[in-house]
Structure formats: C-alpha cells, structure tokens
Design a protein around this motif. Structure first.
Motif, PDB file in Angstrom:
ATOM      1  N   GLN A 147       0.856  -1.180   0.000  1.00 36.80           N
ATOM      2  CA  GLN A 147       0.000   0.000   0.000  1.00 36.80           C
ATOM      3  C   GLN A 147       0.896   1.235   0.000  1.00 36.80           C
ATOM      4  OE1 GLN A 147      -2.634  -0.634   3.346  1.00 36.80           O
ATOM      5  NE2 GLN A 147      -4.308  -0.979   1.951  1.00 36.80           N
ATOM      6  N   SER A 148       1.479   1.520  -1.149  1.00 38.05           N
ATOM      7  CA  SER A 148       2.497   2.557  -1.198  1.00 38.05           C
ATOM      8  C   SER A 148       2.212   3.653  -2.199  1.00 38.05           C
ATOM      9  CB  SER A 148       3.852   1.921  -1.530  1.00 38.05           C
ATOM     10  OG  SER A 148       3.775   1.212  -2.753  1.00 38.05           O
ATOM     11  N   LEU A 149       1.151   3.536  -2.987  1.00 40.79           N
ATOM     12  CA  LEU A 149       0.886   4.540  -4.008  1.00 40.79           C
ATOM     13  C   LEU A 149       0.175   5.748  -3.415  1.00 40.79           C
ATOM     14  CD1 LEU A 149      -0.250   2.441  -7.112  1.00 40.79           C
ATOM     15  CD2 LEU A 149       2.045   3.197  -6.471  1.00 40.79           C
ATOM     16  N   ILE A 150       0.585   6.927  -3.854  1.00 40.72           N
ATOM     17  CA  ILE A 150      -0.066   8.166  -3.447  1.00 40.72           C
ATOM     18  C   ILE A 150      -1.426   8.256  -4.134  1.00 40.72           C
ATOM     19  CG2 ILE A 150       0.077  10.690  -3.643  1.00 40.72           C
ATOM     20  CD1 ILE A 150       3.150  10.333  -3.626  1.00 40.72           C
ATOM     21  N   TRP A 151      -2.421   8.763  -3.431  1.00 41.68           N
ATOM     22  CA  TRP A 151      -3.725   8.987  -4.066  1.00 41.68           C
ATOM     23  C   TRP A 151      -3.562  10.070  -5.132  1.00 41.68           C
ATOM     24  CZ3 TRP A 151      -8.818   7.119  -3.075  1.00 41.68           C
ATOM     25  CH2 TRP A 151      -8.842   6.035  -2.191  1.00 41.68           C
ATOM     26  N   PRO A 152      -4.058   9.831  -6.336  1.00 47.08           N
ATOM     27  CA  PRO A 152      -3.784  10.751  -7.445  1.00 47.08           C
ATOM     28  C   PRO A 152      -4.554  12.060  -7.389  1.00 47.08           C
ATOM     29  CG  PRO A 152      -5.227   8.982  -8.165  1.00 47.08           C
ATOM     30  CD  PRO A 152      -4.791   8.637  -6.780  1.00 47.08           C
ATOM     31  N   THR A 153      -5.628  12.118  -6.623  1.00 44.76           N
ATOM     32  CA  THR A 153      -6.363  13.365  -6.468  1.00 44.76           C
ATOM     33  C   THR A 153      -7.197  13.293  -5.203  1.00 44.76           C
ATOM     34  OG1 THR A 153      -7.679  15.031  -7.645  1.00 44.76           O
ATOM     35  CG2 THR A 153      -8.460  12.751  -7.754  1.00 44.76           C
ATOM     36  N   VAL A 154      -7.862  14.380  -4.874  1.00 44.51           N
ATOM     37  CA  VAL A 154      -8.699  14.449  -3.677  1.00 44.51           C
ATOM     38  C   VAL A 154     -10.152  14.529  -4.107  1.00 44.51           C
ATOM     39  CG1 VAL A 154      -9.210  15.720  -1.573  1.00 44.51           C
ATOM     40  CG2 VAL A 154      -6.878  15.663  -2.447  1.00 44.51           C
ATOM     41  N   GLY A 155     -10.975  13.601  -3.645  1.00 45.10           N
ATOM     42  CA  GLY A 155     -12.377  13.599  -4.031  1.00 45.10           C
ATOM     43  C   GLY A 155     -13.086  12.372  -3.520  1.00 45.10           C
ATOM     44  N   GLU A 156     -14.233  12.092  -4.083  1.00 44.25           N
ATOM     45  CA  GLU A 156     -15.058  10.968  -3.643  1.00 44.25           C
ATOM     46  C   GLU A 156     -14.925   9.805  -4.620  1.00 44.25           C
ATOM     47  OE1 GLU A 156     -19.760   9.886  -2.749  1.00 44.25           O
ATOM     48  OE2 GLU A 156     -19.187  11.867  -3.473  1.00 44.25           O
ATOM     49  N   VAL A 157     -14.658   8.615  -4.083  1.00 41.95           N
ATOM     50  CA  VAL A 157     -14.634   7.418  -4.925  1.00 41.95           C
ATOM     51  C   VAL A 157     -16.075   7.122  -5.327  1.00 41.95           C
ATOM     52  CG1 VAL A 157     -14.070   4.966  -5.069  1.00 41.95           C
ATOM     53  CG2 VAL A 157     -12.561   6.518  -3.802  1.00 41.95           C
ATOM     54  N   SER A 158     -16.389   7.437  -6.580  1.00 39.94           N
ATOM     55  CA  SER A 158     -17.774   7.313  -7.047  1.00 39.94           C
ATOM     56  C   SER A 158     -18.050   6.000  -7.763  1.00 39.94           C
ATOM     57  CB  SER A 158     -18.115   8.491  -7.980  1.00 39.94           C
ATOM     58  OG  SER A 158     -17.194   8.552  -9.061  1.00 39.94           O
ATOM     59  N   ASP A 159     -17.006   5.272  -8.133  1.00 35.89           N
ATOM     60  CA  ASP A 159     -17.187   3.944  -8.735  1.00 35.89           C
ATOM     61  C   ASP A 159     -15.937   3.134  -8.457  1.00 35.89           C
ATOM     62  OD1 ASP A 159     -18.347   1.842 -10.016  1.00 35.89           O
ATOM     63  OD2 ASP A 159     -18.440   2.772 -11.999  1.00 35.89           O
ATOM     64  N   THR A 160     -16.128   1.836  -8.229  1.00 38.26           N
ATOM     65  CA  THR A 160     -15.025   0.989  -7.810  1.00 38.26           C
ATOM     66  C   THR A 160     -14.635  -0.021  -8.887  1.00 38.26           C
ATOM     67  OG1 THR A 160     -16.630  -0.445  -6.714  1.00 38.26           O
ATOM     68  CG2 THR A 160     -15.547   1.221  -5.353  1.00 38.26           C
ATOM     69  N   PHE A 161     -13.583  -0.740  -8.611  1.00 37.12           N
ATOM     70  CA  PHE A 161     -13.048  -1.730  -9.534  1.00 37.12           C
ATOM     71  C   PHE A 161     -14.013  -2.909  -9.679  1.00 37.12           C
ATOM     72  CE2 PHE A 161     -10.523  -5.497 -10.495  1.00 37.12           C
ATOM     73  CZ  PHE A 161      -9.664  -5.057 -11.500  1.00 37.12           C
ATOM     74  N   GLY A 162     -14.219  -3.360 -10.932  1.00 36.64           N
ATOM     75  CA  GLY A 162     -14.995  -4.570 -11.166  1.00 36.64           C
ATOM     76  C   GLY A 162     -16.475  -4.372 -11.377  1.00 36.64           C
ATOM     77  N   THR A 163     -16.952  -3.127 -11.341  1.00 33.14           N
ATOM     78  CA  THR A 163     -18.366  -2.884 -11.597  1.00 33.14           C
ATOM     79  C   THR A 163     -18.626  -2.929 -13.105  1.00 33.14           C
ATOM     80  OG1 THR A 163     -18.008  -0.486 -11.625  1.00 33.14           O
ATOM     81  CG2 THR A 163     -18.599  -1.491  -9.505  1.00 33.14           C
ATOM     82  N   ARG A 164     -19.860  -2.619 -13.499  1.00 34.08           N
ATOM     83  CA  ARG A 164     -20.248  -2.623 -14.913  1.00 34.08           C
ATOM     84  C   ARG A 164     -19.983  -3.995 -15.550  1.00 34.08           C
ATOM     85  NH1 ARG A 164     -17.558   3.303 -16.465  1.00 34.08           N
ATOM     86  NH2 ARG A 164     -17.971   4.217 -14.432  1.00 34.08           N
ATOM     87  N   GLU A 165     -20.484  -5.020 -14.836  1.00 31.88           N
ATOM     88  CA  GLU A 165     -20.341  -6.410 -15.285  1.00 31.88           C
ATOM     89  C   GLU A 165     -18.877  -6.801 -15.437  1.00 31.88           C
ATOM     90  OE1 GLU A 165     -22.684  -6.729 -18.828  1.00 31.88           O
ATOM     91  OE2 GLU A 165     -24.580  -6.719 -17.716  1.00 31.88           O
ATOM     92  N   GLY A 166     -18.049  -6.296 -14.522  1.00 33.92           N
ATOM     93  CA  GLY A 166     -16.642  -6.654 -14.516  1.00 33.92           C
ATOM     94  C   GLY A 166     -15.795  -5.907 -15.506  1.00 33.92           C
ATOM     95  N   LYS A 167     -16.360  -4.897 -16.158  1.00 30.57           N
ATOM     96  CA  LYS A 167     -15.628  -4.184 -17.205  1.00 30.57           C
ATOM     97  C   LYS A 167     -15.085  -2.831 -16.766  1.00 30.57           C
ATOM     98  CE  LYS A 167     -18.225  -6.506 -20.882  1.00 30.57           C
ATOM     99  NZ  LYS A 167     -19.135  -6.338 -22.048  1.00 30.57           N
ATOM    100  N   HIS A 168     -15.168  -2.551 -15.472  1.00 27.98           N
ATOM    101  CA  HIS A 168     -14.595  -1.310 -14.963  1.00 27.98           C
ATOM    102  C   HIS A 168     -13.269  -1.661 -14.308  1.00 27.98           C
ATOM    103  CE1 HIS A 168     -14.621   2.504 -12.404  1.00 27.98           C
ATOM    104  NE2 HIS A 168     -14.676   2.912 -13.663  1.00 27.98           N
ATOM    105  N   PHE A 169     -12.168  -1.270 -14.947  1.00 32.81           N
ATOM    106  CA  PHE A 169     -10.849  -1.742 -14.558  1.00 32.81           C
ATOM    107  C   PHE A 169     -10.073  -0.746 -13.701  1.00 32.81           C
ATOM    108  CE2 PHE A 169     -11.996  -4.049 -18.414  1.00 32.81           C
ATOM    109  CZ  PHE A 169     -11.770  -5.362 -18.017  1.00 32.81           C
ATOM    110  N   GLY A 170     -10.783   0.163 -13.064  1.00 31.79           N
ATOM    111  CA  GLY A 170     -10.122   1.118 -12.190  1.00 31.79           C
ATOM    112  C   GLY A 170     -11.120   1.656 -11.187  1.00 31.79           C
ATOM    113  N   ILE A 171     -10.792   2.799 -10.601  1.00 29.30           N
ATOM    114  CA  ILE A 171     -11.731   3.494  -9.723  1.00 29.30           C
ATOM    115  C   ILE A 171     -11.967   4.882 -10.286  1.00 29.30           C
ATOM    116  CG2 ILE A 171     -11.065   2.209  -7.658  1.00 29.30           C
ATOM    117  CD1 ILE A 171      -9.430   4.670  -6.787  1.00 29.30           C
ATOM    118  N   ASP A 172     -13.132   5.447  -9.992  1.00 27.26           N
ATOM    119  CA  ASP A 172     -13.456   6.820 -10.378  1.00 27.26           C
ATOM    120  C   ASP A 172     -13.449   7.686  -9.128  1.00 27.26           C
ATOM    121  OD1 ASP A 172     -13.752   5.996 -12.966  1.00 27.26           O
ATOM    122  OD2 ASP A 172     -15.941   5.947 -12.918  1.00 27.26           O
TER     123      ASP A 172
END
Length: 261
Positions: free
Chosen positions: A42-67
């Motif tokens: 767990q070493s990566l810096i958060w790339p911005t400040v905001g609300e995680v509005s979508d997570t990994f694996g949603t959209r029938e497994g086709k969302h490959f990151g976080i929003d």
C-alpha cells in the motif's frame, strides 16, 4: 452399454472435481495476492482528492479502475516516481496520461481537463501531471484511475484494484492539497471555483479551503467524534469547531477536518 454409461459418469464426475479444485486454487491465489498487496504494497499516493464514485470490477466486470469525483481543475498527481509512457487524447479515455513505475506497475489517469506532462518525461511521485476533467467518454468531472501489475494492454488483463495498493497515510491521501497554485482562481463562477465543501472530506471546511493547504488534516472515520479526535490530536473540541467552521459537534464520515493550526 451399462459399463460405458458408468465410465462416462465417472469421467464427468472427475472432470467436475478437477474443475472445482482448479477454480478453488485460482481463487485462493487471487485472494492471497490481494492480501499480500493490502499488507505489503500500500504505497501509491492517491492521485487526487475527491469521492470514490465507482469501484473496480463494476459494470459487469468491465470497470478496470476506480473513479474519483472532483471539481474540474482539481490537481492530479503521479501515484509514484516513474516515466510517462503515454500522454495523448483518446476517444474513450479523453486527455490521458500513462506512467510506468520501477516496481513494474503502470498507472493510468484518464478524463483529464489539462495534461502537463509529455511522453518520455521522468516524474516524481506527488508531482502534478494534470487536472480533473470530463473529456472523452465521461459523464461528469472525475478522474478514472487504473493500476496494472505490468504493462497496460487493450484487454486490461493485468489490471488490479487500485484500492489494494493506495496508501492509507494522510500525507499520501491528500498530496494534491499541497499544490497551492492549483487553488488560485479569481473567477466568480461557482462551478469553476474549487469549493472544498463539494468533496467528501471537505464537508464543513468550505470557507477555509485556502487555509487547509499544508495543514494537518484527518478524514473522519466510522466511530469518530469531535471528542475522540480532540484527544488524538491534543486539542479541544472548541478549537476543532472554530478551525472547521462547525456550528455544532456533528461530523460526517468522510469529512476532512483541520486538526491543528
């Protein structure tokens, strides 16, 4: 004939057992990998400040990151030291930056409003590479952030959940807040001004957005109270209320509170 049927049934049963064993092994390996990532990397810096509005694996497994939803113009920083492998405009990703890191990861920062880096450029972790936007195939201002355990490919077969490798340290979660110049905005257009009350963790400090830069802050977690936070940071409830513009002692999980001045 009966022997043939018996042999067929035995073969099917063996196949099912082997399949179940294989799937169980693969699942165990995936869980083991995720656990290792959670504990050790767990070493990566958060790339911005905001609300995680979508997570990994949603959209029938086709969302490959976080929003991460944020106001247009919010700084986007590199999650770690690395080299810009791509920086261009994509019909889907919009303005996008890819960064290769020494640990073998490649991170992706998509739907940017502005890009400040170019291909082949070396960049330090926490350095600004662009701003949050709504370009490409996007609905609303946000950063789409991906982490790949290896090089990015069109199938995104190496994608991993960014939440497994993003740091939990406050200094890494709010690195973008250290960029003073990103918050300078003379316009009176309320939609263009960086208003911290629009972001989770910025809830009740809305009138003090310029003061929060460079100051110690804490994200309110489940079970936190102003009293417990005041004890943790050796301050008083009254001071916390004053610094954060609070009219009462109620706080919301996800709010970002100034804890010292």
């Amino acid at each position: 004939m009966i022997d043939i049927i018996k042999r067929f049934c035995i073969a099917v049963a063996l196949g099912l057992c082997i399949g179940i064993l294989f799937l169980g092994t693969q699942t165990a390996k995936a869980e083991e990998k995720n656990n290792v990532l959670q504990v050790d990397e767990q070493s990566l810096i958060w790339p911005t400040v905001g609300e995680v509005s979508d997570t990994f694996g949603t959209r029938e497994g086709k969302h490959f990151g976080i929003d991460i939803a944020a106001v247009e113009g919010t700084p986007v920083v590199s999650a770690a030291d690395g080299m810009v492998s791509k920086s261009y405009y994509s019909d889907t990703y919009g303005e996008v930056v890819f960064i290769e890191h020494e640990n073998g990861y490649e991170t992706v920062y998509a739907h940017l409003h502005d890009r400040f880096v170019s291909e082949g450029q070396a960049i330090e972790g926490g350095s600004q590479l662009g701003t949050v936007g709504n370009t490409g195939r996007s609905q609303g201002n946000h950063l789409h952030f991906e982490v790949h355990d290896g090089s990015w490919n069109i199938d995104k077969s190496e994608a991993i959940d960014p939440l497994f490798v993003l740091s939990e340290k406050d200094s890494d979660r709010y690195a973008a807040l250290s960029l003073d110049s990103a918050y300078e905005n003379d316009t009176e257009d309320s939609e263009a001004v960086y208003v911290m009350s629009n972001l989770p963790g910025m809830g009740k400090a809305g009138d003090q957005e310029r003061n929060v830069v460079g100051q110690p802050v804490k994200m309110v977690e489940s079970g936190d109270t102003l009293w417990s936070i005041s004890q943790l940071y050796d301050t008083s409830i009254e001071e916390l209320m004053e610094w954060n513009g609070l009219s009462d002692e109620s706080i919301i999980v996800g709010d970002l509170l100034i804890v010292d001045q």
